[in-house]
Design a protein around this motif. Structure first.
Motif, PDB file in Angstrom:
ATOM      1  N   THR A   1       0.835  -1.208   0.000  1.00 18.83           N
ATOM      2  CA  THR A   1       0.000   0.000   0.000  1.00 18.83           C
ATOM      3  C   THR A   1       0.869   1.257   0.000  1.00 18.83           C
ATOM      4  O   THR A   1       0.511   2.261  -0.614  1.00 18.83           O
ATOM      5  CB  THR A   1      -0.954   0.024   1.213  1.00 18.83           C
ATOM      6  OG1 THR A   1      -0.179  -0.179   2.399  1.00 18.83           O
ATOM      7  CG2 THR A   1      -2.018  -1.039   1.107  1.00 18.83           C
TER       8      THR A   1
ATOM      9  N   LEU B   1       1.992   1.671  -3.553  1.00 22.06           N
ATOM     10  CA  LEU B   1       0.834   2.103  -4.338  1.00 22.06           C
ATOM     11  C   LEU B   1       0.665   3.622  -4.220  1.00 22.06           C
ATOM     12  O   LEU B   1       0.470   4.331  -5.209  1.00 22.06           O
ATOM     13  CB  LEU B   1      -0.411   1.399  -3.799  1.00 22.06           C
ATOM     14  CG  LEU B   1      -1.748   1.715  -4.467  1.00 22.06           C
ATOM     15  CD1 LEU B   1      -1.875   0.917  -5.746  1.00 22.06           C
ATOM     16  CD2 LEU B   1      -2.896   1.387  -3.540  1.00 22.06           C
TER      17      LEU B   1
ATOM     18  N   PHE C   1      -6.756   8.114 -11.034  1.00 15.51           N
ATOM     19  CA  PHE C   1      -6.663   6.880 -10.258  1.00 15.51           C
ATOM     20  C   PHE C   1      -7.931   6.053 -10.476  1.00 15.51           C
ATOM     21  O   PHE C   1      -7.880   4.872 -10.814  1.00 15.51           O
ATOM     22  CB  PHE C   1      -6.487   7.244  -8.778  1.00 15.51           C
ATOM     23  CG  PHE C   1      -6.396   6.079  -7.842  1.00 15.51           C
ATOM     24  CD1 PHE C   1      -5.164   5.517  -7.543  1.00 15.51           C
ATOM     25  CD2 PHE C   1      -7.533   5.564  -7.227  1.00 15.51           C
ATOM     26  CE1 PHE C   1      -5.071   4.450  -6.659  1.00 15.51           C
ATOM     27  CE2 PHE C   1      -7.446   4.497  -6.347  1.00 15.51           C
ATOM     28  CZ  PHE C   1      -6.215   3.935  -6.052  1.00 15.51           C
TER      29      PHE C   1
ATOM     30  N   ALA D   1      -8.647   2.438 -12.334  1.00 17.20           N
ATOM     31  CA  ALA D   1      -9.211   1.325 -11.560  1.00 17.20           C
ATOM     32  C   ALA D   1     -10.489   0.805 -12.211  1.00 17.20           C
ATOM     33  O   ALA D   1     -10.644  -0.406 -12.421  1.00 17.20           O
ATOM     34  CB  ALA D   1      -9.503   1.795 -10.128  1.00 17.20           C
TER      35      ALA D   1
ATOM     36  N   ALA E   1      -1.549   3.380 -10.667  1.00 18.52           N
ATOM     37  CA  ALA E   1      -1.802   3.066  -9.261  1.00 18.52           C
ATOM     38  C   ALA E   1      -3.240   2.569  -9.087  1.00 18.52           C
ATOM     39  O   ALA E   1      -3.492   1.614  -8.349  1.00 18.52           O
ATOM     40  CB  ALA E   1      -1.546   4.300  -8.391  1.00 18.52           C
ATOM     41  N   GLY E   2      -4.167   3.200  -9.781  1.00 19.71           N
ATOM     42  CA  GLY E   2      -5.569   2.784  -9.707  1.00 19.71           C
ATOM     43  C   GLY E   2      -5.773   1.387 -10.261  1.00 19.71           C
ATOM     44  O   GLY E   2      -6.481   0.568  -9.669  1.00 19.71           O
TER      45      GLY E   2
ATOM     46  N   TYR F   1      -4.528  -1.021  -7.807  1.00 17.70           N
ATOM     47  CA  TYR F   1      -5.446  -1.115  -6.656  1.00 17.70           C
ATOM     48  C   TYR F   1      -6.563  -2.104  -6.959  1.00 17.70           C
ATOM     49  O   TYR F   1      -6.858  -2.991  -6.152  1.00 17.70           O
ATOM     50  CB  TYR F   1      -6.032   0.259  -6.326  1.00 17.70           C
ATOM     51  CG  TYR F   1      -6.875   0.270  -5.077  1.00 17.70           C
ATOM     52  CD1 TYR F   1      -6.364   0.735  -3.882  1.00 17.70           C
ATOM     53  CD2 TYR F   1      -8.176  -0.222  -5.102  1.00 17.70           C
ATOM     54  CE1 TYR F   1      -7.124   0.721  -2.724  1.00 17.70           C
ATOM     55  CE2 TYR F   1      -8.947  -0.254  -3.951  1.00 17.70           C
ATOM     56  CZ  TYR F   1      -8.424   0.227  -2.761  1.00 17.70           C
ATOM     57  OH  TYR F   1      -9.183   0.193  -1.627  1.00 17.70           O
TER      58      TYR F   1
ATOM     59  N   TYR G   1      -5.310  -5.648  -6.963  1.00 18.91           N
ATOM     60  CA  TYR G   1      -4.821  -6.132  -5.671  1.00 18.91           C
ATOM     61  C   TYR G   1      -5.981  -6.413  -4.727  1.00 18.91           C
ATOM     62  O   TYR G   1      -6.023  -7.440  -4.066  1.00 18.91           O
ATOM     63  CB  TYR G   1      -3.889  -5.073  -5.077  1.00 18.91           C
ATOM     64  CG  TYR G   1      -3.194  -5.465  -3.790  1.00 18.91           C
ATOM     65  CD1 TYR G   1      -2.251  -6.506  -3.771  1.00 18.91           C
ATOM     66  CD2 TYR G   1      -3.446  -4.789  -2.609  1.00 18.91           C
ATOM     67  CE1 TYR G   1      -1.603  -6.851  -2.606  1.00 18.91           C
ATOM     68  CE2 TYR G   1      -2.798  -5.127  -1.424  1.00 18.91           C
ATOM     69  CZ  TYR G   1      -1.876  -6.167  -1.429  1.00 18.91           C
ATOM     70  OH  TYR G   1      -1.229  -6.496  -0.270  1.00 18.91           O
ATOM     71  N   PHE G   2      -6.947  -5.507  -4.685  1.00 24.29           N
ATOM     72  CA  PHE G   2      -8.060  -5.676  -3.751  1.00 24.29           C
ATOM     73  C   PHE G   2      -9.271  -6.322  -4.413  1.00 24.29           C
ATOM     74  O   PHE G   2     -10.194  -6.755  -3.736  1.00 24.29           O
ATOM     75  CB  PHE G   2      -8.458  -4.328  -3.153  1.00 24.29           C
ATOM     76  CG  PHE G   2      -7.409  -3.755  -2.244  1.00 24.29           C
ATOM     77  CD1 PHE G   2      -7.242  -4.260  -0.952  1.00 24.29           C
ATOM     78  CD2 PHE G   2      -6.566  -2.742  -2.668  1.00 24.29           C
ATOM     79  CE1 PHE G   2      -6.274  -3.738  -0.104  1.00 24.29           C
ATOM     80  CE2 PHE G   2      -5.591  -2.222  -1.819  1.00 24.29           C
ATOM     81  CZ  PHE G   2      -5.437  -2.718  -0.542  1.00 24.29           C
TER      82      PHE G   2
ATOM     83  N   ILE H   1     -13.717  -2.377  -6.166  1.00 21.84           N
ATOM     84  CA  ILE H   1     -13.701  -0.913  -6.095  1.00 21.84           C
ATOM     85  C   ILE H   1     -15.142  -0.406  -6.084  1.00 21.84           C
ATOM     86  O   ILE H   1     -16.036  -1.053  -6.627  1.00 21.84           O
ATOM     87  CB  ILE H   1     -12.962  -0.263  -7.295  1.00 21.84           C
ATOM     88  CG1 ILE H   1     -13.469  -0.834  -8.609  1.00 21.84           C
ATOM     89  CG2 ILE H   1     -11.462  -0.421  -7.170  1.00 21.84           C
ATOM     90  CD1 ILE H   1     -13.025  -0.055  -9.821  1.00 21.84           C
TER      91      ILE H   1
ATOM     92  N   ILE I   1     -14.039   4.639  -3.220  1.00 18.54           N
ATOM     93  CA  ILE I   1     -12.628   4.240  -3.211  1.00 18.54           C
ATOM     94  C   ILE I   1     -11.920   4.816  -4.442  1.00 18.54           C
ATOM     95  O   ILE I   1     -10.908   5.505  -4.344  1.00 18.54           O
ATOM     96  CB  ILE I   1     -12.489   2.694  -3.231  1.00 18.54           C
ATOM     97  CG1 ILE I   1     -13.046   2.086  -1.944  1.00 18.54           C
ATOM     98  CG2 ILE I   1     -11.037   2.303  -3.437  1.00 18.54           C
ATOM     99  CD1 ILE I   1     -13.175   0.569  -1.996  1.00 18.54           C
TER     100      ILE I   1
ATOM    101  N   ILE J   1      -7.665   9.585  -2.105  1.00 22.18           N
ATOM    102  CA  ILE J   1      -6.475   9.366  -2.933  1.00 22.18           C
ATOM    103  C   ILE J   1      -5.951  10.698  -3.466  1.00 22.18           C
ATOM    104  O   ILE J   1      -4.746  10.905  -3.568  1.00 22.18           O
ATOM    105  CB  ILE J   1      -6.747   8.325  -4.058  1.00 22.18           C
ATOM    106  CG1 ILE J   1      -5.455   8.003  -4.816  1.00 22.18           C
ATOM    107  CG2 ILE J   1      -7.827   8.785  -5.017  1.00 22.18           C
ATOM    108  CD1 ILE J   1      -4.415   7.267  -3.994  1.00 22.18           C
TER     109      ILE J   1
END
Lengths: 328, 251
Positions: free
Chosen positions: A37, A40, A66, A70, A224-225, A228, A231-232, A235, A239, A245
């Protein structure tokens, strides 16, 4: 000059190589998660730094890029059956495009300073609101990327693999920043930051230089988005397009050292440490981290306007004996 | 007579009801030093801003090497060889002297190392070599004026517009600066300068235009202009020329 170039890139190689060793020292998921994180945020902060630190254009709305990255990554996979890797690349391109469009509209109309900051904030908020109601983005429920572990889907079993991936992205961002710093484009960008009229008189196409910086900046924030989302795997509008952000992406370089290559990395790690410290010391009250960030920001602006990197440079100045060469 | 490098015809600029520049016409001959003088508020700096593309004229025509350049933006004019300095110096304060000048040399030199090398040469020409690595913000007024000059010069201009590069300097600094301007002209750069320091104008300029209330009222060599009754009256008030002449006669 070549030796100078090499020295600039050597520091990046050393820092990245040291960071790359971390997974061999610890297998702790919480440590790796903390670093992922942090990196990120470094990536998003490096994006902000290209435009804000080098170009002097302070955006309050990097969430726009971002979030676009995402959402593009997630939606292309979920709705159109794209593979994660091309989706990731398209996500970066989409974020860059949004940056170019917002840049074209704001810079052509001559918005500067706080007006630019407010307009970028407005764009990010508009996108957040649209994403929170449009069925296309999953509206209020958000978008969930299906669990499908495997390198081909960019979903790694081990945290270490994700860690190396974000580290590679950060390494690219560091190199891009250094290349800008040592190029004509970078010299023009800094000239625009320092004095737009003087830059114009010297033949600098101010609008185009700002637009170029905004596009690169948006691409990094979008990367980065994309990461994110991957990774998670989930969204939603709060978020992806949330002000969190936008705020953290500008705090990282300001705390770490605005307009420096390593500033965002230092600042991002500092923010993460502070956030953890706040949780452990005072409990997980909502908004507490923001209060803490605010206090740190005030301290930095008041006492160390060049951030951690500036403090480091100052200490280095005290430690190295003065040479005969004046102002060397 | 050769084709003038710069021709200004019936140039006007209005700010609301204020006619800052009012039907001004003059020409600048290539390879010479031309001075634009006039009392405070005569519109000299506005004329510079119009020529260099920082402002768009309300009416009139500007030609550079015979081509119309009216309304072309500043950065494109810089690429075509028109450079300017600012009356109120505009350094890139956070950068070093060398980095400041390099921004100018980058106009025609893409490579960083080559641009820095070219910037060093220009710095030597204006006597900034000892301050190369100093932040521009630490320079004295004289240093900043030299930096303005160096940066503009680094763009390799054909026509250089100097807006009061001597203002604010003490007599010895002015004496140091005059040969630098002369050396720039000797390299073949055409110079158009706004200047209040008359001793410098008289020694440097080949041709002078006098701007009063946005209008060119007199022109000629330094000697003709200095003797022109219209010019004396513009500076000293109505009847001054006659009084001076009378006084000289009586004395």
């Amino acid at each position: 000059m070549t030796t100078l170039m090499n020295r600039g890139f050597l520091s990046i190689v050393i820092v990245v190589a040291l960071l790359a060793c971390v997974p061999f020292l610890t297998a702790s998921n919480s440590v790796l998660n903390f670093l992922v994180t942090g990196l990120l945020l470094t990536l998003a902060g490096q994006g902000w730094n290209v435009l804000g630190g080098y170009g002097g254009q302070y955006s309050f709305g990097h969430a726009a890029f971002f979030g676009t990255g995402a959402y593009a990554t997630a939606i292309l996979q979920v709705r159109y059956g794209f593979n994660a890797w091309p989706a990731f690349a398209i996500g970066i391109a989409a974020g860059a495009a949004v940056g170019a469009i917002i840049g074209a509209m704001t810079f052509r109309s001559g918005l500067r300073g706080s007006y630019f900051a407010l307009v970028t904030l407005a764009f990010a908020e508009v996108l957040r609101i649209v994403a929170s109601v449009a069925p296309f983005t999953g509206a209020g429920t958000g978008t969930l990327i299906k669990l499908n572990v495997g390198a081909q889907a960019m979903q790694f079993q081990s945290r270490a693999a994700f860690y190396w991936m974000i580290l590679a992205l950060v390494a690219i961002a560091l190199v891009v920043t250094r290349l800008i710093e040592q190029s004509r484009f970078g010299a023009w960008l800094v000239a625009v930051r320092e004095n737009q009229d003087a830059a114009r008189a010297l033949g600098v196409d101010v609008t185009r230089v700002k637009l170029g910086a905004m596009t690169v900046s948006a691409a990094l924030a979008a990367a980065a988005g994309c990461f994110y989302a991957q990774y998670f795997l989930f969204i939603d509008s709060g978020i992806a397009y949330g002000t969190w952000i936008s705020v953290e992406a500008l705090l990282a370089p300001i705390i770490g050292g605005i307009g420096t290559v390593f500033g965002p990395l230092l600042g991002a790690m500092m923010i993460k440490v502070l956030g953890e410290a706040a949780k452990h010391l005072i409990g997980d009250a909502p908004g507490l981290d923001l209060v803490l960030y605010g206090m740190v920001l005030i301290l930095i602006v008041a006492f160390a306007p060049r951030g951690i990197a500036g403090i480091v440079a100052q200490v280095q100045g005290w430690l190295t004996p003065k040479k005969g060469k004046p102002h060397g | 007579m050769a084709e003038p490098i710069l021709t200004v015809e019936n140039l006007s600029k209005h700010f609301g009801g204020l006619r800052a520049v009012n039907d001004a016409s003059f020409t600048v001959e290539a390879g010479r030093i031309t001075a634009l003088i006039g009392p405070n508020g005569a519109g000299k700096t506005t004329v510079f801003a119009l020529i260099t593309g920082f402002l768009k004229p309300s009416s009139g025509r500007i030609a550079y090497n015979g081509e119309a350049i009216t309304g072309i933006p500043a950065h494109l004019l810089a690429r075509r060889g028109i450079a300017r300095t600012f009356q109120i110096v505009q350094p890139f304060a956070g950068l070093t002297v060398l980095q400041n000048i390099a921004v100018g040399s980058h106009l025609h030199i893409p490579g960083r190392a080559a641009a820095l090398a070219a910037a060093e040469e220009v710095a030597a020409l204006v006597g900034l070599t000892p301050m190369l690595h100093q932040p521009a913000s630490t320079l004295t007024v004289a240093g900043r004026k030299r930096l303005e000059l160096a940066r503009a010069l680094a763009t390799a201009p054909k026509l250089l517009l100097l807006d009061e590069v001597l203002a604010g300097l003490n007599p010895s600094e002015i004496r140091d600066m005059i040969p630098i301007i002369r050396a720039i002209a000797a390299r073949g750069v055409t110079i158009l300068m706004i200047e209040h320091v008359m001793q410098a104008v008289m020694s440097l300029a080949d041709q002078i235009f006098v701007l009063v209330e946005g209008h060119v009222i007199a022109q000629g060599t330094p000697q003709t202009v200095a003797a022109d009754p219209k010019v004396i009256e513009a500076y000293l008030g109505a009847g001054a020329a006659a009084r001076l002449a009378g006084g000289a006669h009586a004395g």
